[in-house]
Design a protein around this motif. Structure first.
Motif, PDB file in Angstrom:
ATOM      1  N   LEU A 198      -1.901   3.232   6.552  1.00  0.00           N
ATOM      2  CA  LEU A 198      -2.058   1.780   6.463  1.00  0.00           C
ATOM      3  C   LEU A 198      -0.725   1.052   6.611  1.00  0.00           C
ATOM      4  O   LEU A 198      -0.686  -0.069   7.113  1.00  0.00           O
ATOM      5  N   GLN A 199       0.369   1.681   6.189  1.00  0.00           N
ATOM      6  CA  GLN A 199       1.686   1.067   6.320  1.00  0.00           C
ATOM      7  C   GLN A 199       2.083   0.884   7.785  1.00  0.00           C
ATOM      8  O   GLN A 199       2.895   0.029   8.102  1.00  0.00           O
ATOM      9  N   THR A 240       0.842  -1.192   0.000  1.00  0.00           N
ATOM     10  CA  THR A 240       0.000   0.000   0.000  1.00  0.00           C
ATOM     11  C   THR A 240       0.879   1.244   0.000  1.00  0.00           C
ATOM     12  O   THR A 240       1.968   1.242   0.562  1.00  0.00           O
ATOM     13  N   SER A 241       0.396   2.282  -0.631  1.00  0.00           N
ATOM     14  CA  SER A 241       1.136   3.544  -0.626  1.00  0.00           C
ATOM     15  C   SER A 241       0.606   4.475   0.452  1.00  0.00           C
ATOM     16  O   SER A 241       1.196   5.516   0.714  1.00  0.00           O
ATOM     17  N   ASN A 242      -0.496   4.091   1.110  1.00  0.00           N
ATOM     18  CA  ASN A 242      -1.092   4.894   2.166  1.00  0.00           C
ATOM     19  C   ASN A 242      -0.238   4.781   3.432  1.00  0.00           C
ATOM     20  O   ASN A 242      -0.094   3.694   4.004  1.00  0.00           O
ATOM     21  N   GLU A 243       0.328   5.907   3.872  1.00  0.00           N
ATOM     22  CA  GLU A 243       1.239   5.894   5.017  1.00  0.00           C
ATOM     23  C   GLU A 243       0.568   5.392   6.294  1.00  0.00           C
ATOM     24  O   GLU A 243       1.176   4.662   7.077  1.00  0.00           O
TER      25      GLU A 243
END
Length: 83
Positions: free
Chosen positions: A45-46, A40-43
């Motif tokens: 969610l990371q 994922t590129s969503n910080e």
């Protein structure tokens, strides 16, 4: 099987996250520790991860150990889903 959801604090590097996951996986009763969404590129969610516990694990002890780690912002047991 029980999972503990936990969020790693913002600013923790990828190297620190890898070491943290290794430490969590070393807790007696923890079978696996990994990111919730690996690709994922969503910080936000990371930063969300889970720890899968063995059937024989002491859930309270595992949750307390994870919560006490300084890199962890919060940790909790997700609500059970009914079928």
């Amino acid at each position: 099987m029980t999972d503990i959801m936990f969020t790693i604090r913002a600013g923790v590097s990828l190297e620190q996250r890898a070491r943290l996951l290794s430490r969590i996986q070393g807790i007696p009763g923890v079978e696996l520790a990994a990111p919730l969404k690996r690709d994922t590129s969503n910080e936000a969610l990371q930063r969300i991860h889970f720890a899968r516990l063995t059937e024989a694990s002491e859930v309270t002890n595992c949750l307390s150990a994870i919560k006490e780690m300084p890199e962890v912002e919060n940790a909790s047991l997700p609500a059970r889903r009914s079928i």
